[in-house]
Design a protein around this motif. Sequence first.
Motif, mmCIF file in Angstrom:
data_model
loop_
_atom_site.group_PDB
_atom_site.id
_atom_site.type_symbol
_atom_site.label_atom_id
_atom_site.label_comp_id
_atom_site.label_asym_id
_atom_site.label_seq_id
_atom_site.Cartn_x
_atom_site.Cartn_y
_atom_site.Cartn_z
ATOM 1 N N TRP B 247 6.409 -1.319 -2.183
ATOM 2 C CA TRP B 247 7.006 -1.077 -0.877
ATOM 3 C C TRP B 247 7.659 0.302 -0.877
ATOM 4 O O TRP B 247 8.073 0.798 -1.928
ATOM 5 C CB TRP B 247 8.080 -2.120 -0.550
ATOM 6 C CG TRP B 247 7.562 -3.508 -0.334
ATOM 7 C CD1 TRP B 247 6.958 -4.315 -1.259
ATOM 8 C CD2 TRP B 247 7.609 -4.256 0.884
ATOM 9 N NE1 TRP B 247 6.620 -5.523 -0.685
ATOM 10 C CE2 TRP B 247 7.013 -5.510 0.631
ATOM 11 C CE3 TRP B 247 8.092 -3.994 2.167
ATOM 12 C CZ2 TRP B 247 6.893 -6.494 1.611
ATOM 13 C CZ3 TRP B 247 7.990 -4.976 3.143
ATOM 14 C CH2 TRP B 247 7.375 -6.211 2.866
ATOM 15 N N VAL B 248 7.778 0.888 0.316
ATOM 16 C CA VAL B 248 8.551 2.123 0.476
ATOM 17 C C VAL B 248 9.493 1.932 1.659
ATOM 18 O O VAL B 248 9.089 1.385 2.696
ATOM 19 C CB VAL B 248 7.630 3.339 0.721
ATOM 20 C CG1 VAL B 248 8.459 4.568 1.112
ATOM 21 C CG2 VAL B 248 6.833 3.665 -0.540
ATOM 22 N N GLY B 275 5.825 14.425 -3.608
ATOM 23 C CA GLY B 275 6.247 13.306 -2.778
ATOM 24 C C GLY B 275 5.138 12.776 -1.891
ATOM 25 O O GLY B 275 5.382 11.958 -1.007
ATOM 26 N N GLN B 276 3.914 13.229 -2.103
ATOM 27 C CA GLN B 276 2.815 12.807 -1.229
ATOM 28 C C GLN B 276 1.928 11.730 -1.838
ATOM 29 O O GLN B 276 1.042 11.207 -1.172
ATOM 30 C CB GLN B 276 1.970 14.028 -0.838
ATOM 31 C CG GLN B 276 2.714 14.881 0.163
ATOM 32 C CD GLN B 276 2.090 16.236 0.391
ATOM 33 O OE1 GLN B 276 1.077 16.569 -0.200
ATOM 34 N NE2 GLN B 276 2.716 17.025 1.247
ATOM 35 N N GLU B 277 2.168 11.432 -3.115
ATOM 36 C CA GLU B 277 1.394 10.366 -3.755
ATOM 37 C C GLU B 277 2.316 9.488 -4.597
ATOM 38 O O GLU B 277 3.401 9.908 -4.999
ATOM 39 C CB GLU B 277 0.295 10.951 -4.645
ATOM 40 C CG GLU B 277 -0.832 11.591 -3.848
ATOM 41 C CD GLU B 277 -1.919 12.103 -4.768
ATOM 42 O OE1 GLU B 277 -3.042 11.604 -4.655
ATOM 43 O OE2 GLU B 277 -1.627 12.986 -5.597
ATOM 44 N N ILE B 278 1.861 8.290 -4.869
ATOM 45 C CA ILE B 278 2.603 7.354 -5.697
ATOM 46 C C ILE B 278 1.644 6.781 -6.738
ATOM 47 O O ILE B 278 0.553 6.328 -6.387
ATOM 48 C CB ILE B 278 3.204 6.214 -4.849
ATOM 49 C CG1 ILE B 278 4.332 6.760 -3.950
ATOM 50 C CG2 ILE B 278 3.726 5.087 -5.734
ATOM 51 C CD1 ILE B 278 4.878 5.749 -2.966
ATOM 52 N N THR B 295 1.060 8.013 0.198
ATOM 53 C CA THR B 295 2.242 7.248 0.594
ATOM 54 C C THR B 295 1.993 6.368 1.819
ATOM 55 O O THR B 295 2.909 5.731 2.316
ATOM 56 C CB THR B 295 3.432 8.190 0.858
ATOM 57 O OG1 THR B 295 3.022 9.184 1.807
ATOM 58 C CG2 THR B 295 3.883 8.869 -0.407
ATOM 59 N N GLU B 296 0.754 6.367 2.319
ATOM 60 C CA GLU B 296 0.372 5.384 3.330
ATOM 61 C C GLU B 296 -0.286 4.174 2.673
ATOM 62 O O GLU B 296 -0.673 3.235 3.368
ATOM 63 C CB GLU B 296 -0.625 6.008 4.332
ATOM 64 C CG GLU B 296 -0.115 7.243 5.033
ATOM 65 C CD GLU B 296 1.082 6.920 5.922
ATOM 66 O OE1 GLU B 296 1.013 5.935 6.675
ATOM 67 O OE2 GLU B 296 2.080 7.654 5.847
ATOM 68 N N GLY B 297 -0.440 4.235 1.349
ATOM 69 C CA GLY B 297 -1.126 3.146 0.656
ATOM 70 C C GLY B 297 -2.633 3.305 0.652
ATOM 71 O O GLY B 297 -3.354 2.380 0.275
#
Lengths: 192, 408
Positions: B247-248, B275-278, B295-297
Amino acid sequence: MIRLARAWLFLAVAAALAAGCGGKKRPPAVATAPPPSSAPSGRSQPTEVPPPVETGPDVRAVDTEAARGEDFTVSNPETGEGGPLEDIRFEYDSANLTDHARSILEKHALWLQNHRPAKVLVEGHCDERGTVEYNLALGEKRARAARDYLASLGVSTDRLRTVSYGKERPLDAASNEAAWAANRRDHFAVSR
Amino acid sequence: MIQEGVQRFAIPDCGPRKGDEASREVCRAVTQVLRADLQFENLFKFVPQSLMSAIPPMDPENPNFADWKGIGASVLVITRAQVTGGEATVEVRVHFVDTGQSMLAKRYSGPADNPRVFAHQASDDVMTLTQYRGVARTKIAFVSDRDRVPGRATKEIYIMDYDGYNPRRVTVNRSLNILPNWSPDGRSLAYVSYRRGNPDVFVASIYEGRSADLTGDKGGAAFAPAISPDGKRIAYASSRAGNMDIWVANIDGSSPRRLTSTGALDTAPTWSPTGQEIAFTSGRSGSPQIYVMDTEGLNVRRLTNVGSWNDAPAWNPSKQFGEIAYTARLENRTFDIAVVDIATRQVRQLTQGRGSCEYPSWAPSGRHLTFACGRGGKWQIAVADRLGQTITMLPAGPGKNEQPDWGP
């Protein structure tokens, strides 16, 4: 009103802590005027005037509120012993209920039928292998497996809660197969 | 500008301006800690002490640079100190030996009871002469059971200097507090607390002594918090929708969004430097492996393809190094720290034969990392350079010390 009272308690505790720490609080080292340039040659640079170091208080303790959610008093969270409901065990890296675990859970369901309105907190635990994060997720899955089976046997889900402790609260802190087997468990904490 | 790998530092013993024991003590500490700090930076060579002791006593105001050149020094660091009424004053001067040029001259003052702080500050000031940010004043947060309540198996969050000294307790709630994660400004720590009986994510403003509950009272577990590089968002693992997913939310806990929705366990998010990928761990392939998504999954792709268990990624925060440290299970079934290069997928193993090692976390510069090693009830915290050439166990104090997070 209760919330207000708690807020006052918090302030009082915080004030007491602040007072207790007051004597130890120190400003950090501060760079002051630079010493005279000592370069012997004509190539000396002007020494820089350093900016003041950011000042701030030392870390103070947070979370002065006492832990809640400890009302499941039957079990000893250190050892997991005590309580009327036997632990169930799991295979390594598995949240599947073994036949033996199912037979234990069937006894637990019977006991719960005869002991209304007792409630159960199902604690999922893991052995030390694997990361903290993975084991928290695995422990959650183990706890839910037992909860779901108890529910399928007719125990109301209102009486069942789950929590994962991952590998944070081992029954046996040793690092061997026997300890690991004992630590891979669901523990059942009963409140009446 | 000091170039890495080229300069050979001489850091002779500090000269006390007064003969009293307090001044000499501050001097000894400053010399020792400054040497250790600059050596840890892993950028310079050093003139051994045996050679320095051959140099005749020098006038600190007017050193004979020829002497220092003679023993192969290229940078001379002169330190002096005195203590007056509990207040220490420390001077640090840095010269190029070749030219005698003064590169840096600073005077620090403050209470004499923790002289390490002068050396740490001086080391970071010396590092301003390089292209890198110094590490000496950074802090490491960690988890310890040293103050455990008998019979309750409690753990609390602590912070310490990067070298393991000066530990201070942050949480005092006598519950289980784990998985600390620094905010990028170093003023807050996200962590997981069981103070409500269930694992939830809290954010503590450590200098104000406040903490806020981000995920509480919504059902399910929430853990593994990771604050974004801009400090505005927080990622975590949560089972509130039934399955364990990433979750974010905003940093205050508002607008939580679920990014993953497979039936597998998804945990341990870490942000890319932009900060654009996880990156995160998922069991969707049948064993824990590391995946990357935006970061949109979306644009989910598997990163690790060597080994049967790759878990708990930590993305190097420096854009200079496109790499992710993680915990890998190797053939002998212990867990060790490994680093994967994102572009080439090449893996380097950092630890071996220290029991299990896990929970890697990078220093803000990305040039060092910390992790914990041990087995059973005995875990201690280690620091290493990013290639793992030098691994040092920290003097982290009593108890089981684990889950280090390297902060600003």
